[in-house]
Design a protein around this motif. Structure first.
Motif: not given
Length: 377
Positions: A87, A89, A92, A114
């Protein structure tokens, strides 16, 4: 403008659900999202990749590729370590994070920067009903509990009058009359059983009786005050538990099927059915424990097993009953997520208002920190 939503395959053992359906994909695209779906994500819920493509989604080859491109990651269960690592930074995540038991995952999400939403923390208020994942999944769990009981039980549920004689109706006792319990009551009634139910919340009595079942409880002053403002059951005193256990002991030995559904958020499941209660039941009786993943309401329940006792009682401890109705539970969960996304997206972009009471309640990590008061150590 625009934002990317990724939906990845669930990797937890036994998890068959998926966080988006072709129907929800179409509506997410209408909100301004590009939807990326990991190949095979919906197969266990009877949704082929082609159905997602037809709805407008893009199929990506693996979870890391999907997560890396995501502004918003949709999951049923908490993301795995490799998904979190991929993911961006500032991205969500929205999922049933089980944050009290998955504290390491919550910390990893915070460390990654996140913004994570635990959908089970969505408050039970009128405005959030369409986002209530606990209710949507509990409905199907209650239904499936009765189906599992009927499968294990060696007799019929309805009374049948035949030329060869009469088959007596099964006696079903549902312990806990929340969403799952009420659906279990309704399903057992539809199958023709004689149904009784109990709960520590006074409001449950009218709900149980409206479904044609008989309510069983010690109705003292503590019982009349035994409900939180959020609609959950309170932990009862030892004195009340003793009185209730005596009532249950007298009632349970007459039952053919017992379904237990009692849960307290963030706490181990309360013990409602003791080994002594089980020993008093008739051979061939069945207990289905919906709380087995949080320690169980029945002290003899075993996670992932149908435990057989010496007196011929079978105790069903299957986890994740909504996952046994994967197509429907995924459809309801996807609609919950779609409604929740309506709070996150504005004018084709992600623009959450963190002062909104729903987002404030559901948000567990943000800006590199664990922000939910109940999770701060």
């Amino acid at each position: 403008m625009g934002f990317a939503i990724a939906v990845t395959k669930e990797r937890r053992a036994g998890e068959t659900r998926v966080a988006a359906t072709p129907d929800s994909v179409k509506k997410l695209i209408a909100l301004g999202a590009e939807v990326l779906v990991e190949t095979g994500a919906g197969l266990s819920a009877s949704i082929p990749d082609a159905a997602y493509v037809e709805a407008g989604a893009k199929i990506v080859p693996d979870a890391r590729a999907a997560a890396a491109a995501a502004d918003l990651l949709f999951k049923v269960r908490a993301p795995e370590a490799d998904e979190i690592a991929a993911l961006k930074s500032g991205a969500s995540v929205a999922a049933m994070l089980d944050p009290f038991r998955e504290r390491d995952t919550v910390k990893a999400l915070a460390d990654k920067g996140v913004t994570a939403y635990a959908l089970e923390f969505v408050p039970r208020i009128t405005r959030a009903q369409a986002m209530d994942v606990l209710s949507s999944q509990a409905n199907l769990a209650g239904y499936r509990a009765v189906i599992e009981a009927a499968w294990v039980y060696g007799r019929a549920f309805p009374m049948m009058m035949t030329a060869a004689g009469t088959v007596a109706a099964a006696k079903v006792f549902v312990m806990g009359a929340g969403v799952a319990g009420l659906q279990a009551v309704a399903t057992a009634r539809r199958l023709g059983a004689v149904v009784t139910a109990t709960d520590v919340r006074p409001a449950a009595k009218e709900q149980v009786e409206s479904l044609g079942a008989k309510f069983v409880a010690v109705e003292d002053e503590e019982f009349k005050a035994a409900e939180t403002s959020g609609g959950y059951a309170k932990e009862m005193s030892d004195a009340y538990k003793t009185k209730q256990a005596e009532l249950v002991a007298a009632h349970i030995q007459k039952q053919d099927v017992v379904i237990t559904t009692a849960l307290i958020p963030g706490r181990p499941a309360p013990k409602l059915v003791s080994a002594t209660h089980v020993a008093s039941m008739k051979p061939g009786s069945v207990i289905v424990d919906l709380a087995v993943e949080q320690g169980g309401n029945c002290e003899l329940a075993r996670l992932g097993e149908v435990a057989e006792t010496g007196n011929g009682v079978k105790i069903v401890g299957w986890p994740n009953l909504p996952g046994r109705v994967a197509a429907d539970s995924s459809a309801l969960y996807a609609r919950n997520l779609l409604s929740f996304t309506g709070l996150l997206a504005k004018d084709g972009a992600l623009a959450p208002d963190f002062e909104d009471e729903i987002l404030k309640a559901a948000c567990v990590t943000r800006g590199g920190e664990i922000v939910h008061a109940g999770l701060k150590a």
